[in-house]
Design a protein around this motif. Structure first.
Motif, PDB file in Angstrom:
ATOM      1  N   VAL A 141       8.257  -1.776   4.436  1.00 36.07           N
ATOM      2  CA  VAL A 141       7.858  -3.180   4.615  1.00 36.07           C
ATOM      3  C   VAL A 141       6.963  -3.262   5.853  1.00 36.07           C
ATOM      4  O   VAL A 141       6.616  -2.246   6.450  1.00 36.07           O
ATOM      5  CB  VAL A 141       9.099  -4.109   4.742  1.00 36.07           C
ATOM      6  CG1 VAL A 141      10.046  -3.906   3.565  1.00 36.07           C
ATOM      7  CG2 VAL A 141       9.846  -3.865   6.047  1.00 36.07           C
ATOM      8  N   ASN A 176       9.621   4.360   6.591  1.00 37.10           N
ATOM      9  CA  ASN A 176       8.262   4.904   6.587  1.00 37.10           C
ATOM     10  C   ASN A 176       7.470   4.372   7.787  1.00 37.10           C
ATOM     11  O   ASN A 176       6.246   4.410   7.790  1.00 37.10           O
ATOM     12  CB  ASN A 176       7.572   4.505   5.265  1.00 37.10           C
ATOM     13  CG  ASN A 176       6.158   5.025   5.153  1.00 37.10           C
ATOM     14  OD1 ASN A 176       5.902   6.207   5.370  1.00 37.10           O
ATOM     15  ND2 ASN A 176       5.211   4.159   4.827  1.00 37.10           N
ATOM     16  N   GLU A 188       5.234  -3.575   9.462  1.00 40.25           N
ATOM     17  CA  GLU A 188       5.572  -2.811  10.671  1.00 40.25           C
ATOM     18  C   GLU A 188       6.077  -3.762  11.774  1.00 40.25           C
ATOM     19  O   GLU A 188       5.360  -4.047  12.732  1.00 40.25           O
ATOM     20  CB  GLU A 188       4.326  -2.017  11.110  1.00 40.25           C
ATOM     21  CG  GLU A 188       4.516  -1.095  12.290  1.00 40.25           C
ATOM     22  CD  GLU A 188       5.137   0.248  11.938  1.00 40.25           C
ATOM     23  OE1 GLU A 188       5.766   0.381  10.884  1.00 40.25           O
ATOM     24  OE2 GLU A 188       4.992   1.175  12.751  1.00 40.25           O
ATOM     25  N   THR A 209       0.831  -1.207   0.000  1.00 42.05           N
ATOM     26  CA  THR A 209       0.000   0.000   0.000  1.00 42.05           C
ATOM     27  C   THR A 209       0.868   1.260   0.000  1.00 42.05           C
ATOM     28  O   THR A 209       0.680   2.159  -0.825  1.00 42.05           O
ATOM     29  CB  THR A 209      -0.867   0.024   1.284  1.00 42.05           C
ATOM     30  OG1 THR A 209      -1.502  -1.244   1.411  1.00 42.05           O
ATOM     31  CG2 THR A 209      -1.887   1.126   1.263  1.00 42.05           C
ATOM     32  N   MET A 210       1.824   1.315   0.916  1.00 38.16           N
ATOM     33  CA  MET A 210       2.609   2.543   1.043  1.00 38.16           C
ATOM     34  C   MET A 210       3.737   2.619   0.018  1.00 38.16           C
ATOM     35  O   MET A 210       3.955   3.666  -0.590  1.00 38.16           O
ATOM     36  CB  MET A 210       3.179   2.661   2.465  1.00 38.16           C
ATOM     37  CG  MET A 210       2.126   2.829   3.539  1.00 38.16           C
ATOM     38  SD  MET A 210       0.973   4.167   3.225  1.00 38.16           S
ATOM     39  CE  MET A 210       1.994   5.593   3.500  1.00 38.16           C
ATOM     40  N   LYS A 230      12.573  -4.708  10.335  1.00 34.40           N
ATOM     41  CA  LYS A 230      13.142  -3.412   9.930  1.00 34.40           C
ATOM     42  C   LYS A 230      14.627  -3.362  10.299  1.00 34.40           C
ATOM     43  O   LYS A 230      15.458  -2.885   9.522  1.00 34.40           O
ATOM     44  CB  LYS A 230      12.385  -2.244  10.575  1.00 34.40           C
ATOM     45  CG  LYS A 230      10.897  -2.233  10.181  1.00 34.40           C
ATOM     46  CD  LYS A 230      10.350  -0.879   9.868  1.00 34.40           C
ATOM     47  CE  LYS A 230       8.844  -0.910   9.683  1.00 34.40           C
ATOM     48  NZ  LYS A 230       8.281  -0.380   8.509  1.00 34.40           N
ATOM     49  N   GLU A 277      10.984  -6.027  -3.986  1.00 31.86           N
ATOM     50  CA  GLU A 277      10.043  -6.873  -3.242  1.00 31.86           C
ATOM     51  C   GLU A 277      10.696  -8.215  -2.943  1.00 31.86           C
ATOM     52  O   GLU A 277      11.807  -8.491  -3.416  1.00 31.86           O
ATOM     53  CB  GLU A 277       8.754  -7.083  -4.060  1.00 31.86           C
ATOM     54  CG  GLU A 277       7.579  -6.228  -3.602  1.00 31.86           C
ATOM     55  CD  GLU A 277       7.033  -6.585  -2.222  1.00 31.86           C
ATOM     56  OE1 GLU A 277       7.417  -7.633  -1.666  1.00 31.86           O
ATOM     57  OE2 GLU A 277       6.229  -5.791  -1.679  1.00 31.86           O
ATOM     58  N   PHE A 330       4.988   8.949   5.318  1.00 30.83           N
ATOM     59  CA  PHE A 330       3.943   9.360   4.377  1.00 30.83           C
ATOM     60  C   PHE A 330       2.586   8.946   4.945  1.00 30.83           C
ATOM     61  O   PHE A 330       2.497   8.075   5.802  1.00 30.83           O
ATOM     62  CB  PHE A 330       4.155   8.669   3.021  1.00 30.83           C
ATOM     63  CG  PHE A 330       5.364   9.153   2.263  1.00 30.83           C
ATOM     64  CD1 PHE A 330       6.636   8.687   2.576  1.00 30.83           C
ATOM     65  CD2 PHE A 330       5.240  10.072   1.219  1.00 30.83           C
ATOM     66  CE1 PHE A 330       7.756   9.115   1.866  1.00 30.83           C
ATOM     67  CE2 PHE A 330       6.341  10.512   0.503  1.00 30.83           C
ATOM     68  CZ  PHE A 330       7.610  10.032   0.832  1.00 30.83           C
ATOM     69  N   SER A 376       5.269   3.775  10.999  1.00 25.30           N
ATOM     70  CA  SER A 376       4.218   4.641  11.551  1.00 25.30           C
ATOM     71  C   SER A 376       4.413   4.869  13.045  1.00 25.30           C
ATOM     72  O   SER A 376       4.038   5.912  13.562  1.00 25.30           O
ATOM     73  CB  SER A 376       2.833   4.003  11.409  1.00 25.30           C
ATOM     74  OG  SER A 376       2.670   3.357  10.214  1.00 25.30           O
TER      75      SER A 376
HETATM   76  P1  NAI Z   1       1.754  -3.658   3.122  1.00 19.10           P
HETATM   77  O1  NAI Z   1       1.529  -4.940   3.821  1.00 19.10           O
HETATM   78  O2  NAI Z   1       0.698  -3.162   2.189  1.00 19.10           O
HETATM   79  O3  NAI Z   1       3.096  -3.713   2.296  1.00 19.10           O
HETATM   80  C1  NAI Z   1       4.309  -4.200   2.806  1.00 19.10           C
HETATM   81  C2  NAI Z   1       5.068  -4.811   1.648  1.00 19.10           C
HETATM   82  O4  NAI Z   1       6.403  -5.059   2.050  1.00 19.10           O
HETATM   83  C3  NAI Z   1       4.499  -6.143   1.169  1.00 19.10           C
HETATM   84  O5  NAI Z   1       4.218  -6.049  -0.212  1.00 19.10           O
HETATM   85  C4  NAI Z   1       5.620  -7.134   1.440  1.00 19.10           C
HETATM   86  O6  NAI Z   1       5.705  -8.158   0.467  1.00 19.10           O
HETATM   87  C5  NAI Z   1       6.826  -6.233   1.405  1.00 19.10           C
HETATM   88  N1  NAI Z   1       7.984  -6.774   2.131  1.00 19.10           N
HETATM   89  C6  NAI Z   1       8.011  -7.447   3.296  1.00 19.10           C
HETATM   90  N2  NAI Z   1       9.281  -7.751   3.625  1.00 19.10           N
HETATM   91  C7  NAI Z   1      10.076  -7.262   2.640  1.00 19.10           C
HETATM   92  C8  NAI Z   1      11.467  -7.267   2.410  1.00 19.10           C
HETATM   93  N3  NAI Z   1      12.290  -7.857   3.244  1.00 19.10           N
HETATM   94  N4  NAI Z   1      11.931  -6.685   1.296  1.00 19.10           N
HETATM   95  C9  NAI Z   1      11.083  -6.086   0.428  1.00 19.10           C
HETATM   96  N5  NAI Z   1       9.752  -6.064   0.602  1.00 19.10           N
HETATM   97  C10 NAI Z   1       9.251  -6.645   1.691  1.00 19.10           C
HETATM   98  O7  NAI Z   1       2.059  -2.590   4.257  1.00 19.10           O
HETATM   99  P2  NAI Z   1       1.875  -1.000   4.194  1.00 19.10           P
HETATM  100  O8  NAI Z   1       0.538  -0.635   4.667  1.00 19.10           O
HETATM  101  O9  NAI Z   1       2.355  -0.532   2.888  1.00 19.10           O
HETATM  102  O10 NAI Z   1       2.887  -0.542   5.340  1.00 19.10           O
HETATM  103  C11 NAI Z   1       4.282  -0.496   5.125  1.00 19.10           C
HETATM  104  C12 NAI Z   1       4.911   0.382   6.183  1.00 19.10           C
HETATM  105  O11 NAI Z   1       4.359   1.677   6.083  1.00 19.10           O
HETATM  106  C13 NAI Z   1       4.681  -0.065   7.615  1.00 19.10           C
HETATM  107  O12 NAI Z   1       5.806   0.236   8.366  1.00 19.10           O
HETATM  108  C14 NAI Z   1       3.513   0.795   8.042  1.00 19.10           C
HETATM  109  O13 NAI Z   1       3.454   0.978   9.424  1.00 19.10           O
HETATM  110  C15 NAI Z   1       3.833   2.069   7.343  1.00 19.10           C
HETATM  111  N6  NAI Z   1       2.706   2.960   7.105  1.00 19.10           N
HETATM  112  C16 NAI Z   1       1.498   2.472   6.720  1.00 19.10           C
HETATM  113  C17 NAI Z   1       0.440   3.323   6.496  1.00 19.10           C
HETATM  114  C18 NAI Z   1      -0.889   2.807   6.027  1.00 19.10           C
HETATM  115  O14 NAI Z   1      -1.865   3.545   6.105  1.00 19.10           O
HETATM  116  N7  NAI Z   1      -0.976   1.605   5.525  1.00 19.10           N
HETATM  117  C19 NAI Z   1       0.582   4.783   6.695  1.00 19.10           C
HETATM  118  C20 NAI Z   1       1.919   5.196   7.015  1.00 19.10           C
HETATM  119  C21 NAI Z   1       2.919   4.306   7.238  1.00 19.10           C
END
Ligand code: NAI
Ligand code: 3HC
Length: 683
Positions: free
Chosen positions: A386, A413, A388, A309-310, A393, A329, A437, A415
């Motif tokens: 990636v 990124n 949370e 998503t992010m 991380k 990814e 973001f 949260s």
């Molecule tokens: P998400 O689950 O949609 O995406 C995470 C992605 O990271 C997945 O596609 C996964 O395959 C990938 N991933 C996991 N381990 C990896 C690695 N070792 N190397 C490369 N890719 C890897 O999660 P989302 O929502 O995008 O959140 C990501 C980060 O952004 C988290 O830290 C979250 O707290 C933060 N965040 C999320 C917000 C939201 O509204 N969803 C807002 C602001 C920050």
């Protein structure tokens, strides 16, 4: 002449140039220079026509916003306009840059307008909670018609010169880079025309407004169509009344009506809040210990880890700015899915005509898909997005430490997680920063730049400069769970969760906060996000957990706090009501009697103010207005209340302290101090 204005004479044409950087705002000194300059040129017998223009980067960008609401100093714009609208000497406005607000109104008082193709014009006063108060609501409809004027003034949008020409708002396009010459030539032609019959003035024109005369339904329909966009704001309603006056009254009576409607707005709290926000948004980049000598590092290539998503939304920001992104990814399916979502977003934009297919392909071509972090060795900035999880991380930052080139910025990124702990996994914590973001990351304008304990000044400056590069408003935050916006706004959720156990229904709480100005209340929001996102994984019994146990996940499955029909229309849920009542009994919550909307707002938002005061007290935020900007741009806090800090000042800090105490909450030290000393957060 004064220091901001100069006149010169070229043949029969007098040129009046105003030079008042940065944007030639029409403050008192400029109005005085205009008045004197015009008098001089009108008195000069050699001069038969006048070109009015500006120096530096733009034609007048409007009234001086800091003067609005202050005691008025002569001469006013209308006195200047009386000179512009003289009968003897045609005046041409020579426009470049942005002719906005009072700037465009000045041009409308000239006999004719010429602009270079790159110029933009508009009446953005609505964003400051006011209306164009120097004749804009009366002259614009006379040039472009009532419907177009309503649209232009209530939206505040800027119009490119070419489109403005088509609308009749300007009369002629100059060649780019030849504005002066073309304006002089145009003025000479008008001098000849004026010699046979005096040129008409915008104020005298009736042809475009006649069609709307005696048709109140135009305004009623316009307001109905825009009810959602105008909700909570005052200015759009007064603008509509003023434009109606342009069609119904003679010019002088219309100007009088415009002034009354302007004055009402400029005195309003809503406008004070919006004007405060204008300057608040522009002050976020001023970081006291980082001077102009600290130069941001160049960002010519970016790596993003995680295409979820992010990660996807973050990537789009850089593609839009023409900066290539290596997107990494863990597996091909996730990578394909992430890139597919980015493409679909662009194609949707193209389908709406806001982008060409060629631009879609250009942006997509800037992505280098990858399954290896090893491909990030040469990029200037790496943003991790990636899951949370601290363990993950830290592992990733440890690896990036070995891969990234020297001096590259390593950003997370996250949260809520501790940035300093993440940085400790590297040998270069000085290069680690948070770039937080908000979702959807390609749209939301807030970017929290998180400064770790060891982040070096150049890296902070680079984070803040990203705002300029990718069109975000950066707000600097220290390290704490949730940083600024999430931390203070989470408190609203906790307060609502507690309140719902004490009697008020989810719909009563949501309605009170909707009426306050939020797009939706906390329970509608949770139903949209999905209760499972919050409800699962807790060892304790929780309200969300009880709903999730019944497989009520929100809009996506079986409803949550509300029931939903097939069109996603929400209705109160008897099942949820029972779950809430059972959970309240389990918690032994006290039921309170009838509660007003005002009490609901106080119960849910005073704690936000309290948390914000702590954020300020702890030095997490640099200034109160940064907190307001973060809440307005990150959580759609209604801008016309100014954000939690500005709003607290309008409510009165002693009242908030008392309210918190009555709720059994301890008010923050800073809040108490300010309340006791008669201080404020934002005034
Ligand atoms: P998400 O689950 O949609 O995406 C995470 C992605 O990271 C997945 O596609 C996964 O395959 C990938 N991933 C996991 N381990 C990896 C690695 N070792 N190397 C490369 N890719 C890897 O999660 P989302 O929502 O995008 O959140 C990501 C980060 O952004 C988290 O830290 C979250 O707290 C933060 N965040 C999320 C917000 C939201 O509204 N969803 C807002 C602001 C920050
Ligand atoms: N009054 C006072 N200061 C202004 C100003 C204005 N109208 N417009 C810009 N500034 C200041 C900014 O605060 C900033 O100051 P800072 O450097 O100290 O932070 C500086 O000028 C440069 O502004 P930006 O950083 O915004 O520069 P950009 O190049 O990004 O944008 C702009 C330029 C498009 C002109 C943008 O500044 C803008 O939109 N300005 C406001 C335009 C506006 O709202 N005009 C209407 C004013 S109200 C009015 O005219 C009432 C009338 O109807 C009576």
């Amino acid at each position: 002449m004064s220091s901001v204005g100069s006149v010169e004479v070229v043949g029969q044409v007098g040129i009046l140039t105003i030079d008042n950087p940065p944007v030639n705002a029409l403050g008192h000194a400029v109005r005085a220079a205009l008045f004197d300059g015009l008098k001089t040129l009108i008195a000069n017998a050699q001069v038969k026509g006048i070109v009015l223009t500006c120096a530096d980067r733009t034609f007048f960008a409007g009234a001086d916003i800091s003067e609005l609401g202050q005691p008025f100093r002569e001469p006013g714009l209308n006195e200047v306009f009386d000179l512009l609208e003289n009968r003897e000497k045609p005046v041409v406005a020579a426009i470049f840059g942005t002719a906005l607000g009072g700037g465009l109104e000045t041009a409308l008082a000239c006999h004719r307008r010429i602009a270079v193709p790159s110029a933009k014009v508009g009446l953005p006063e609505v964003h400051l909670g006011v209306l164009p108060g120097a004749g804009g609501t009366q002259r614009l409809p006379r040039l472009v018609g009532v419907e177009a004027a309503l649209d232009i003034i209530t939206s505040g949008k800027s119009i490119a010169a070419k489109k403005a020409l088509g609308l009749g708002l300007i009369d002629k396009l100059a060649e780019e880079g030849r504005l002066r010459e073309d304006a002089i030539a145009y003025c000479e032609a008008l001098i000849a025309e004026n010699a046979t019959a005096p040129l008409d003035r915008v104020r005298d024109r009736q042809d475009k407004v006649e069609a709307a005369r005696g048709k109140p339904e135009i305004y009623a329909e316009f307001l109905k169509k825009n009810a959602r966009a105008f909700r909570g704001f005052k200015a759009p309603f007064n603008i509509v009344k003023a434009v109606e006056a342009a069609a119904e009254l003679d010019f002088d009576a219309g100007i009088k009506r415009e002034w009354e409607l302007f004055d009402e707005l400029v005195q309003s709290t809503e406008s004070a809040a919006q004007r405060y926000f204008f300057f608040a948004e522009r002050s976020t980049t001023k970081v006291p210990d980082i001077g102009k000598d600290v130069k941001p590092l160049p960002i010519n290539s970016v790596g993003v880890l995680g295409a979820g998503t992010m990660g996807g939304g973050i990537t789009m920001n850089f593609l839009n700015a023409g900066i290539p992104v290596t997107l990494v990814e863990t597996n091909q399916a996730a990578l394909d899915r992430g890139i597919g979502v980015i493409r679909k977003n662009y194609e949707n934009t193209a389908a709406k005509g806001r982008m060409t297919q060629e631009q879609v392909e250009q942006r997509m071509a800037l992505i280098t898909p990858s399954l290896s972090k090893g491909d990030l060795g040469e990029v200037d900035l790496i943003i991790e997005a990636v899951f949370e999880e601290m363990g993950l991380k830290k592992e990733i930052f440890g690896e990036l430490d070995k891969i990234a080139k020297k001096g590259a910025i390593l950003a997370s990124n996250t949260s809520f997680l501790d940035l300093n702990e993440i940085a400790s996994a590297t040998s270069r914590p000085e290069d680690v920063i948070g770039l937080h973001f908000f979702s959807p990351a390609n749209i939301m304008r807030l970017l929290e730049v998180v400064r770790g304990a060891e982040t070096r000044p150049e890296v902070v400056a680079t984070g803040m400069n990203l705002g300029k590069i990718i069109g975000k408003v950066p707000v600097l935050s220290g390290v704490c769970p949730g940083f600024i916006a999430n931390r203070v706004m989470a408190v609203r959720g906790y307060a609502a969760d507690q309140l719902v156990l004490e009697g008020p229904t989810p719909q009563a709480i949501d309605k009170a906060l909707y009426d306050y100005g939020f797009a939706m209340g906390p329970f509608a929001m949770i139903d949209l996000v999905g209760l499972d996102v919050i409800g699962r994984g807790s060892n304790e019994r929780t309200l969300y957990g009880d709903l999730v146990a019944l497989d009520r996940l929100g809009q996506k499955k079986n409803g949550g706090f509300y029931d939903y029909d097939e069109n996603r229309r929400a209705t109160p849920s008897p099942v949820a009501a029972k779950v809430i009542a059972d959970f309240a009994a389990f918690k032994g919550a006290q039921t309170r009697g009838d509660i007003t909307d005002e009490e609901i707002v106080a119960t849910t938002l005073y704690p936000v103010v309290n948390e914000a005061a702590k954020v300020l007290e702890e030095g997490i935020a640099l200034r109160a207005s940064d907190i307001d900007v973060a809440c307005i741009l990150g959580y759609n806090w209604p801008v016309y209340t100014g954000g939690p800090m500005f709003w607290a000042d309008t409510v009165g800090l002693p009242k908030i302290v008392e309210g918190l105490k009555a709720m059994g909450m301890e008010p923050a030290k800073l809040l108490v101090e300010k309340a006791q000393s008669g201080g404020s957060f934002t005034r």
